[in-house]
Design a protein around this motif. Structure first.
Motif, PDB file in Angstrom:
ATOM      1  N   ARG A 140      38.945  33.335  38.578  1.00 14.53           N
ATOM      2  CA  ARG A 140      39.323  33.568  39.958  1.00 14.53           C
ATOM      3  C   ARG A 140      38.073  33.589  40.840  1.00 14.53           C
ATOM      4  O   ARG A 140      36.975  33.900  40.379  1.00 14.53           O
ATOM      5  N   CYS A 141      38.261  33.268  42.085  1.00 14.86           N
ATOM      6  CA  CYS A 141      37.158  33.262  43.045  1.00 14.86           C
ATOM      7  C   CYS A 141      36.566  34.664  43.132  1.00 14.86           C
ATOM      8  O   CYS A 141      37.297  35.647  43.324  1.00 14.86           O
ATOM      9  N   ALA A 193      39.316  36.235  45.219  1.00 16.69           N
ATOM     10  CA  ALA A 193      40.217  36.420  44.071  1.00 16.69           C
ATOM     11  C   ALA A 193      41.315  35.369  43.971  1.00 16.69           C
ATOM     12  O   ALA A 193      42.243  35.517  43.171  1.00 16.69           O
ATOM     13  N   GLU A 194      41.238  34.293  44.756  1.00 14.53           N
ATOM     14  CA  GLU A 194      42.202  33.201  44.630  1.00 14.53           C
ATOM     15  C   GLU A 194      41.885  32.361  43.389  1.00 14.53           C
ATOM     16  O   GLU A 194      40.779  32.411  42.847  1.00 14.53           O
ATOM     17  N   GLU A 195      42.852  31.576  42.959  1.00 11.73           N
ATOM     18  CA  GLU A 195      42.667  30.718  41.788  1.00 11.73           C
ATOM     19  C   GLU A 195      41.594  29.665  42.048  1.00 11.73           C
ATOM     20  O   GLU A 195      41.506  29.091  43.141  1.00 11.73           O
ATOM     21  N   CYS A 210      38.309  27.328  45.484  1.00  7.11           N
ATOM     22  CA  CYS A 210      39.551  28.057  45.700  1.00  7.11           C
ATOM     23  C   CYS A 210      40.239  27.528  46.960  1.00  7.11           C
ATOM     24  O   CYS A 210      39.630  26.800  47.756  1.00  7.11           O
ATOM     25  N   PRO A 217      35.948  38.211  37.662  1.00  6.52           N
ATOM     26  CA  PRO A 217      36.682  37.109  38.306  1.00  6.52           C
ATOM     27  C   PRO A 217      37.605  36.407  37.313  1.00  6.52           C
ATOM     28  O   PRO A 217      37.522  35.197  37.088  1.00  6.52           O
ATOM     29  N   ALA A 267      41.822  36.414  35.935  1.00  6.42           N
ATOM     30  CA  ALA A 267      43.184  36.798  36.308  1.00  6.42           C
ATOM     31  C   ALA A 267      43.736  37.883  35.395  1.00  6.42           C
ATOM     32  O   ALA A 267      43.354  38.002  34.226  1.00  6.42           O
TER      33      ALA A 267
END
Length: 270
Positions: free
Chosen positions: A5-6, A10-12, A22, A141, A143
């Motif tokens: 994750r970023c 925290a985005e994919e 991301c 970072p 998921a």
């Protein structure tokens, strides 16, 4: 690296040319050696493995002295899962994670370590292994619930993050030195001693997140050449204290040393 994750939002993260990006536009370049650096702050001095430490680690592990430990870690992982993601927290050069992946042909691996120099090696240690530079003490970072097993071999223990990234029913394998580990080398060099309360501190770090399933002590006597003594000392935390190592230069005879570790398996508490 689909579990990554970023580290900003925290985005994919998804691959795009020679980077991971991301949806919000944060991008992280992939190094030519195959790893990605997700840190956006300097690493504190004395934290990450240096080039000399990595070279010492590669040479010493290649001699096979710790191979029985790696085999036991791989055996434990194979008992716990047949597939899924194996995250190695503090993976170094990827030595232990590569052994696990050799045993589990349907699994993939993610090596996390604060040393980019070590991860240059880890990224090439196995074809099913990805590597990301990160400080294990900070929220990872990675998921939630994406790992089947987390490995932690001679590395910092972050109980909350171990728990978060493991799937329900996931497991943790921890390898830690026992009192007396490499004790004979204290006559050669002023080694940092293993804390007599180390196991107590491990249980405190994991308490509330994991329950102990099994703990296997493993001890054997090693016969080390002078160069191997310098390597085993130079690849560990003592290398951050060069004033302790001056006597190693005069070493010219083989030495016996005790390898003494505990290999523990923990089950994730729901």
């Amino acid at each position: 690296m689909r579990a990554l994750r970023c580290s900003v939002c925290a985005e994919e993260l998804r691959p795009e040319h020679r980077s991971l990006r991301c949806p919000r536009g944060h991008a992280f370049d992939l190094a030519k050696q195959g790893y990605v650096n997700l840190l956006h702050a300097k690493v504190p001095a004395g934290t990450a493995d240096t080039a000399d430490m990595v070279a010492a680690r590669v040479a010493f592990l290649a001699a096979g002295h710790y191979a029985p430990v790696a085999e036991r870690v791989a055996e434990q992982a194979a008992r716990l899962t047949r597939s899924g993601l194996i995250v190695d927290a503090g993976a170094g050069t990827g030595y232990y994670l590569a052994r696990v992946l050799d045993r589990l042909p349907a699994a993939t691996g993610l090596a996390l370590d604060v040393s980019a120099l070590a991860l240059r090696r880890a990224a090439r240690a196995h074809e099913r292994l990805g590597a990301a530079v990160w400080n294990l003490w900070r929220p990872w970072p990675v998921a939630d619930g994406t790992a089947s097993v987390v490995l932690n071999v001679f590395a910092p223990r972050n109980g909350p993050e171990f728990h978060r990234v493991l799937r329900p029913g996931g497991a943790l394998v921890v390898v830690s030195p026992q009192a007396g580990h490499l004790r004979e080398l204290a006559s050669v060099v002023d080694l940092l001693e293993v804390d007599d309360r180390k196991q107590e501190r491990i249980e405190a770090a994991l308490g509330g997140y994991f329950e102990l399933v099994a703990r296997e002590p493993y001890t054997r006597t090693l016969t080390l050449t002078p160069d191997e003594v310098r390597q085993v000392v130079g690849m560990g935390p003592n290398a951050h204290h060069p004033e302790r190592l001056t006597r190693l230069d005069r070493l010219d005879e083989p030495r016996e040393a005790t390898l003494s570790v505990a290999i523990a398996t923990y089950r994730r508490v729901p």
